[in-house]
Design an enzyme around this catalytic site. Structure first.
Site, mmCIF file in Angstrom:
data_model
loop_
_atom_site.group_PDB
_atom_site.id
_atom_site.type_symbol
_atom_site.label_atom_id
_atom_site.label_comp_id
_atom_site.label_asym_id
_atom_site.label_seq_id
_atom_site.Cartn_x
_atom_site.Cartn_y
_atom_site.Cartn_z
ATOM 1 N N ASP A 24 0.730 -1.091 0.120
ATOM 2 C CA ASP A 24 0.094 0.018 -0.114
ATOM 3 C C ASP A 24 0.796 1.412 -0.200
ATOM 4 O O ASP A 24 0.412 2.250 0.926
ATOM 5 C CB ASP A 24 -0.914 0.057 1.192
ATOM 6 C CG ASP A 24 -2.225 -1.102 1.186
ATOM 7 O OD1 ASP A 24 -1.964 -1.978 0.207
ATOM 8 O OD2 ASP A 24 -2.761 -1.387 1.987
ATOM 9 N N LYS A 129 -6.666 -5.150 -3.098
ATOM 10 C CA LYS A 129 -7.280 -5.603 -1.846
ATOM 11 C C LYS A 129 -8.374 -4.668 -1.339
ATOM 12 O O LYS A 129 -8.075 -3.540 -1.118
ATOM 13 C CB LYS A 129 -6.162 -6.026 -0.905
ATOM 14 C CG LYS A 129 -5.337 -4.910 -0.514
ATOM 15 C CD LYS A 129 -4.350 -5.537 0.499
ATOM 16 C CE LYS A 129 -3.537 -4.153 1.168
ATOM 17 N NZ LYS A 129 -4.293 -3.695 1.986
ATOM 18 N N CYS A 162 -2.197 -2.191 7.658
ATOM 19 C CA CYS A 162 -2.087 -3.371 6.770
ATOM 20 C C CYS A 162 -1.001 -4.211 6.705
ATOM 21 O O CYS A 162 -1.032 -5.451 6.158
ATOM 22 C CB CYS A 162 -2.193 -2.554 5.335
ATOM 23 S SG CYS A 162 -3.934 -1.711 5.120
HETATM 24 N N1 TIU Z 1 -2.655 0.555 4.267
HETATM 25 C C1 TIU Z 1 -3.065 0.728 5.455
HETATM 26 O O1 TIU Z 1 -2.365 0.384 6.350
HETATM 27 N N2 TIU Z 1 -4.325 1.211 5.575
HETATM 28 C C2 TIU Z 1 -4.982 1.954 6.410
HETATM 29 O O2 TIU Z 1 -6.037 2.443 6.564
HETATM 30 N N3 TIU Z 1 -3.949 2.423 7.487
HETATM 31 C C3 TIU Z 1 -4.190 3.325 8.499
HETATM 32 O O3 TIU Z 1 -3.313 3.375 9.409
HETATM 33 N N4 TIU Z 1 -5.150 4.101 8.371
#
Ligand code: TIU
Length: 232
Positions: A24, A129, A162
């Site tokens: 991500d 995802k 994530c």
């Molecule tokens: N990729 C991921 O960690 N998505 C999130 O929403 N992370 C947050 O820390 N909000």
């Protein structure tokens, strides 16, 4: 089999059976003016991971090893967005609404895409995802199975969300995970620290924690090491 320095103990790295998974590293989470910053988060906490990830990705590609990228996001019609996820936080601006870089966390929008510094090459799988974990409702597990991968080197953001969710999912499926502390980031320093501690506690309950420099040293071709040491 190269041994990589790690906690709670050294990681037995098998390059032929290892995949790098970069979680991500999306514009909306990392870039100033994106969704993450709009929610009041300090993106500098995540941006410090860009350069270590870039160096690791370069070395990983040079070594010809397998890499995958993930993106958190949803279909344009939001049919895969759980209503509970959309409403959570009581924010004025929700997932799917227009944001600073297109509709927030919607596939195909600018903010949903991966930052240019780490942009995937055409032959590198990108896992889209809908959840926090990279295994939930994706084809990641079958990609890994067909490739004979049983080890994951894990980087990306955020450490406690994530990254941790994916490591826990991978652990239950029998994968060994090495998480690189300089290549994962959290908006919250205390979650960064404890997110890593939770992985390596109790003898490595979910996996190992190491650093990118030790992985790069393990995968560098001998000729490059000789050059770095001043050899021909
Ligand atoms: N990729 C991921 O960690 N998505 C999130 O929403 N992370 C947050 O820390 N909000």
């Amino acid at each position: 089999m190269p041994l990589i320095r790690a906690e709670p103990y050294e990681f037995e790295f098998d390059p032929a059976r290892a995949g790098l998974i970069i979680i991500d590293m999306q514009r909306d989470f990392l870039e100033p003016g994106g969704f993450g910053e709009m929610l009041g988060n300090d993106v500098a906490q995540l941006r410090r991971t860009i350069e270590p990830n870039r160096r690791l990705l370069e070395a990983w590609r040079d070594a010809g090893l397998f890499v995958m990228h993930t993106r958190e996001g949803h279909r344009a019609d939001l049919s895969d967005l759980p209503p509970a996820k959309r409403m959570r936080g009581r924010s004025k601006t929700c997932i799917g609404d227009p944001g600073p870089m297109g509709r927030i966390l919607v596939r195909g929008e600018a903010g949903h895409d991966i930052i240019p510094e780490l942009y995937p090459l055409p032959d590198e799988p990108v896992i889209d995802k809908p959840g926090k974990g990279a295994f939930y409702a994706t084809d990641l597990e079958s990609i890994l199975k067909h490739r004979g991968i049983n080890q994951l080197v894990v980087t990306g953001v955020t450490t406690e969300v994530c990254v941790n969710t994916t490591v826990r999912e991978a652990n239950d499926r029998g994968f060994d995970c090495l998480v690189l502390e300089d290549c994962v980031g959290s908006y919250f320093p205390e979650f960064q620290a404890f997110g890593l501690k939770m992985i390596k506690a109790q003898g490595g309950i979910f996996g190992w924690v190491g650093t990118s420099s030790d992985v790069i040293a393990a995968i560098r071709k001998p000729v490059l090491i000789a050059k770095a040491a001043g050899g021909a």
